[in-house]
Design a protein around this motif. Structure first.
Motif, short mmCIF file in Angstrom:
data_model
loop_
_atom_site.label_atom_id
_atom_site.label_comp_id
_atom_site.label_asym_id
_atom_site.label_seq_id
_atom_site.Cartn_x
_atom_site.Cartn_y
_atom_site.Cartn_z
N PRO A 16 0.80 -1.22 0.00
CA PRO A 16 0.00 0.00 0.00
C PRO A 16 0.84 1.28 0.00
O PRO A 16 2.01 1.24 0.36
N GLY A 17 0.22 2.35 -0.43
CA GLY A 17 0.77 3.68 -0.18
C GLY A 17 1.96 4.10 -1.02
O GLY A 17 2.61 5.09 -0.69
N ILE A 18 2.25 3.41 -2.12
CA ILE A 18 3.39 3.85 -2.95
C ILE A 18 3.04 5.18 -3.60
O ILE A 18 2.02 5.31 -4.26
N VAL A 19 3.89 6.19 -3.38
CA VAL A 19 3.61 7.51 -3.96
C VAL A 19 4.60 7.90 -5.05
O VAL A 19 4.36 8.86 -5.77
N SER A 20 5.71 7.19 -5.16
CA SER A 20 6.63 7.46 -6.25
C SER A 20 7.59 6.28 -6.42
O SER A 20 7.90 5.61 -5.45
N VAL A 21 8.01 6.07 -7.67
CA VAL A 21 8.95 4.98 -7.95
C VAL A 21 10.06 5.51 -8.83
O VAL A 21 9.82 6.28 -9.77
N TRP A 22 11.29 5.12 -8.51
CA TRP A 22 12.45 5.53 -9.29
C TRP A 22 13.24 4.27 -9.59
O TRP A 22 13.55 3.50 -8.69
N ALA A 23 13.53 4.02 -10.83
CA ALA A 23 14.29 2.81 -11.16
C ALA A 23 15.27 3.15 -12.26
O ALA A 23 15.02 4.05 -13.06
N ASN A 24 16.39 2.44 -12.29
CA ASN A 24 17.33 2.69 -13.37
C ASN A 24 17.68 1.41 -14.10
O ASN A 24 17.22 0.32 -13.74
N GLN A 26 20.28 -0.22 -14.21
CA GLN A 26 21.09 -1.20 -13.49
C GLN A 26 20.23 -2.10 -12.60
O GLN A 26 20.75 -2.93 -11.88
N GLY A 27 18.95 -1.86 -12.62
CA GLY A 27 18.07 -2.71 -11.83
C GLY A 27 17.91 -2.26 -10.39
O GLY A 27 17.47 -3.01 -9.53
N ARG A 28 18.33 -1.02 -10.12
CA ARG A 28 18.15 -0.50 -8.77
C ARG A 28 16.84 0.28 -8.70
O ARG A 28 16.48 1.01 -9.63
N VAL A 29 16.15 0.13 -7.60
CA VAL A 29 14.85 0.75 -7.43
C VAL A 29 14.75 1.44 -6.08
O VAL A 29 15.24 0.93 -5.08
N LEU A 30 14.16 2.59 -6.08
CA LEU A 30 13.72 3.22 -4.84
C LEU A 30 12.24 3.48 -5.00
O LEU A 30 11.81 3.94 -6.05
N ASN A 41 0.34 9.66 12.84
CA ASN A 41 1.24 10.60 12.17
C ASN A 41 1.65 10.02 10.82
O ASN A 41 1.97 8.83 10.72
N GLU A 42 1.67 10.89 9.81
CA GLU A 42 2.05 10.35 8.52
C GLU A 42 3.56 10.47 8.32
O GLU A 42 4.21 11.41 8.78
N ARG A 43 4.07 9.46 7.62
CA ARG A 43 5.50 9.42 7.34
C ARG A 43 5.68 8.91 5.93
O ARG A 43 4.81 8.22 5.39
N VAL A 44 6.84 9.21 5.38
CA VAL A 44 7.15 8.65 4.08
C VAL A 44 8.35 7.72 4.24
O VAL A 44 9.39 8.14 4.75
N LEU A 45 8.16 6.48 3.86
CA LEU A 45 9.26 5.51 3.94
C LEU A 45 9.89 5.37 2.57
O LEU A 45 9.19 5.30 1.56
N CYS A 46 11.21 5.32 2.56
CA CYS A 46 11.89 5.04 1.30
C CYS A 46 12.35 3.59 1.32
O CYS A 46 12.99 3.15 2.27
N VAL A 47 11.97 2.84 0.31
CA VAL A 47 12.31 1.41 0.26
C VAL A 47 13.26 1.17 -0.91
O VAL A 47 13.02 1.63 -2.03
#
Length: 807
Positions: A16-24, A26-30, A41-47
């Motif tokens: 749930p809750g994915i608000v943005s995706v960045w991938a390159n 090289q197969g790396r993803v944030l 409280n709301e927070r944004v997690l970077c995975v």
DNA sequence: TCGTTCCGGGG
DNA sequence: GTGTACGGAACGA
């Protein structure tokens, strides 16, 4: 099977809750997730995540040279390994999924092999479209993982920040940024300023810092890609600073703004536009949303922020308006007013976003692409196709190769628009077939023959059912509540997809699942359905007026009531194939049919509806428009002396100078600079510029709107805007006359405006009368009692309905 | 005057 | 890194 359907529509991973995706490559993803902890409280997690970059191939020929570095999937490998997985599919389809730890390794291997095979240097995979199918890194990741954006979120959960630049010129080579208004939907409203050129660098840095501190998911503005981002980019370059407005990247530093070229097919030709992208945040241009909205509705006067905000009722009473070219000068004299103006801008952008971004938001919960891309992507190639690809890979099935697509079918003609009668008809009914093309596809199971899994029809079925549920839910919810908006936006998103299914099949060689024969089968059946409806109506004695692809206007007998009309439509609808629904759309007491798609309707409650440009004036002098609306209404009511009176009264008001100048004035937009106009003035005079010159103005900017009228002796008089917002006296040599005095002048060219009344407004009623009656009605002679201008008294004139075409 | 091309937005 | 268009105004012969 139901499970498949839902996976086809929504993906399958529950994150749930994915608000943005960045991938390159090289197969790396944030990716970033917006979550709430126990205290709310709301927070944004970077995975951080990884994926193995992939590409689809029709054969292994180009990678066979790798020898032991080519390995079947499931076995181990090194950084040089290319894995393959065979999907179900015949020869020629994209049945090999190739992958590697690094996308560049994969491409390198392919290019090497292709160069050997073709005996020439192959530089990019795009040179080999029939052999490979590839999507971008983010799409690869979302397709492979089954994730989508925004699961479990409502639109208001997103943290959206709007910003707007105020600059000293439109061109960043010639001007600079002196102010940036920033607001967000978490309470921020701030104005950053740089009164002097030397402050601009600091301003840019402060702005970037503010964006990072607020850390929004979305950055928004009107014409963001066309103005604000290029301007920012250019000014940052000049000051040699980087625009670090992104979220933290792999290396722990904020990601920078990146640009790339995008080709758009606007009209018949492809055009380029510059797009920007930044890690961790989605960039949304409300101008795209406005264009897309108007593509369907075709009702917007312009796409400018202020106009659109007024159209949607978003502009506040106290909204400050300043002419673009005046903003900087005004800022130097009255900075507070410009600050308010800029904050009004960003808050209108927020309003537009709330009003228009719901559907793209919902689409991002379905299609495997970034929200920012879905906001401007074409629905067929840009949204539906990635969903089809995701479904095929999920089912381990090969995508159709170029040989499996059907492109031969005769180019489908689509649905013809037909005019059966012109003039005035009474007791008019509109009926149309609900969602004609998607219904035909579903009813007759017409899908692309190369869609072996039947995914397109599955998606269509599921979306149709889900949309009905969403519509029902929207009706049940409290009007305008978060839930109601959410359901409404979701059903709108589904409608977009449903309506694009037919277009996708006919999209031509670029569409993976193209089948133009299937597409023409749909239109063929559509024409047959329409013909059946028309024949049924005619058989029952109805008078056909106009028909297009899926709808028809016709007149019923005089004494009929709404129930009888509905019964007729239901009866004819019942004769249509099951699954095709004929709907009763509305009834009107009269209709003026002018040309195809150009008509006026009068509802039973007396409301006048005017459709199509031919019945609207492009010039919109107020006196002419008033006349036209009144004359149309009288014509539709059969009040012929009312028509004549409206005409005579307008002529008389012009002759007797009862109308003020403002009523005959027209408003146009300038396109030339003073230099350009003065250079061509010898050859060709243009009233709008002449009006300005006449008033003593020597400076103006393209884009300014000028109101003017024609006075005697072909003199043109400029009427400045009443707000005097534009009045900076350094722009003209002599101060202008009082605007209110000008608006009220009577020195306009009466005979010219009588000609305009006759030739460009009365003309629009021509089809309603016989030629003799028309000339009698709109002659300028006040007839004496016995001089016989009318062959018969006015009371005998009746509007006519003329047969144009038969079925 | 007619076809043809360009534009739409942003300060 | 992809895939809307149409009406009005400006332009060029």
């Amino acid at each position: 099977m139901q499970a498949h359907h839902d996976e086809y529509v929504f993906g399958w991973d529950p994150t749930p809750g994915i608000v943005s995706v960045w991938a390159n490559r090289q197969g790396r993803v944030l990716y970033w997730r917006r979550v709430r902890d126990e205290e709310g409280n709301e927070r944004v997690l970077c995975v951080r995540d990884r994926f193995r970059p992939w590409i689809l191939a029709t054969s292994l020929d180009d990678v066979s040279h790798l020898g032991s570095d080519l390995v079947e999937e499931g076995r181990g490998g090194t950084s040089r390994t290319v894995w393959y997985r065979e999907l179900q599919g015949e020869e020629g389809s994209y049945r090999f999924l190739l992958s590697a730890f690094d996308g560049r390794t994969l491409e390198q291997a392919i290019l090497e092999g292709a160069s050997l095979r073709l005996q020439r240097a192959v530089k990019t995979v795009q040179e080999l479209p029939d052999a490979y199918y590839r999507v971008g890194p983010v799409e690869q990741y979302l397709i492979g993982s089954g994730r989508v954006y925004f699961r479990g979120l409502h639109y208001d959960d997103l943290h959206r920040l709007q910003f707007d630049l105020e600059t000293t010129a439109l061109d960043p080579h010639r001007g600079r940024i002196f102010l940036i208004a920033v607001r967000d939907n978490r309470g921020l409203a701030e104005v950053l300023e740089a009164p002097h050129p030397e402050d601009e660098k600091r301003l840019l840095q402060t702005f970037c810092q503010l964006v990072r501190e607020r850390d929004p998911d979305i950055l928004e503005n009107h014409n963001l890609f066309g103005f604000d981002l290029p301007f920012l980019e250019h000014r940052a370059l000049i000051h040699d600073i980087s625009l670090d407005i992104g979220r933290t990247g792999f290396d722990g530093a904020p990601m920078l703004l990146e640009r790339y070229e995008e080709t758009l097919a606007i009209g018949p030709e492809a055009r380029k536009r510059t797009r920007y992208s930044v890690g961790g945040r989605e960039l949304i241009d409300t101008l795209d949303a406005v264009r897309r909205h108007d593509f369907v509705v075709r009702a917007l006067p312009s796409y400018g922020l202020k106009d659109v905000a007024r159209y949607f009722g978003l502009a506040s009473q106290e909204r400050v308006y300043i002419e673009g070219s005046e903003i900087f000068a005004r800022y130097q004299r009255e900075p507070e007013r410009v600050r308010r103006y800029a904050l009004d801008d960003v808050s209108e952008v927020d309003g537009l976003s709330k009003r228009l971004q719901g559907a793209p938001f919902a689409l991002a919960g379905m299609a495997p692409r970034r929200y920012e891309r879905l906001a401007s992507a074409g629905p067929a190639m840009g949204i539906l196709e990635p969903m089809l690809v995701r479904a095929y890979l999920r089912r381990e099935t090969a995508l159709p190769g170029s040989g499996q697509r059907v492109l031969s079918g005769d180019l489908h003609e689509g649905g013809a628009v037909r005019l059966f009668a012109s003039g005035v008809a009474r007791n008019v009914v509109k009926a149309d077939v609900a969602s004609l093309y998607p219904s035909l596809m579903r009813t007759f199971q017409i899908g692309p023959s190369c869609d072996r899994l039947g995914v397109l029809l599955s998606i269509l079925d599921r979306l149709t059912d889900l949309r009905l549920e969403q519509k029902a839910a929207a009706r049940e919810a409290v009007p305008d509540s978060i839930e109601a908006n959410h359901y409404e936006a979701t059903q709108a998103a589904m409608k977009i997809l449903i309506n694009s299914a037919y277009g996708y099949m006919g999209a031509g060689s670029m569409a993976l699942f193209a089948d133009s024969q299937a597409a023409s089968e749909v239109t063929r059946r559509g024409r047959a359905i329409l013909a059946q409806v028309l024949q049924a109506l005619e058989k029952r004695g109805m008078v056909l007026i106009e028909a297009d692809t899926d709808g028809v206007y016709f007149a019923v007998p005089d004494h009929w009531n709404a129930e009888q009309e509905q019964r007729l439509v239901a009866e004819i609808g019942a004769e249509l194939p099951a699954g095709i629904r004929l709907e009763y759309e509305g009834r009107y007491q009269a209709m003026l049919s002018h040309e195809v798609k150009n008509y006026a309707l009068l509802t039973y409650s007396g409301e006048l509806i005017v459709r199509g440009v031919a019945l609207r004036s492009s010039r919109v002098e107020p006196f002419g428009e008033r006349f036209l609306l009144q004359a149309l209404r009288c014509t539709l009511l059969g009040d012929i002396s009312g028509v004549r009176n409206a005409y005579l009264e307008t002529v008389d008001a012009l002759r007797m100078k009862r109308l003020p100048a403002i009523d005959v004035a027209t408003r146009v937009r300038l396109s030339k600079t003073p230099e350009e106009y003065l250079a061509q003035r010898k050859k060709h005079l243009e009233p709008a510029y002449e009006a300005l010159l006449q008033a003593g103005r020597r400076k103006w900017f393209p884009g300014e709107r000028v109101r003017f009228y024609r006075a005697r002796n072909r003199q043109y008089v400029w009427i400045p805007e009443e707000t005097a917002e534009t009045a900076t006296h350094n722009d003209w040599e002599q101060p202008p006359g009082n605007a209110n005095e000008l608006r009220d002048r009577r020195d306009y060219d009466t005979e010219h405006y009588i000609q305009v009344l006759k030739n460009s407004y009365a003309k629009r009623l021509q089809k309603a009368f016989t030629p003799e009656d028309y000339h009698a009605l709109f002659s300028n002679e006040q007839p004496g009692l016995f001089d016989g201008i009318f062959e018969r008294p006015l009371e005998c004139i009746q509007p006519i309905l003329k047969r144009e075409e038969t079925i």
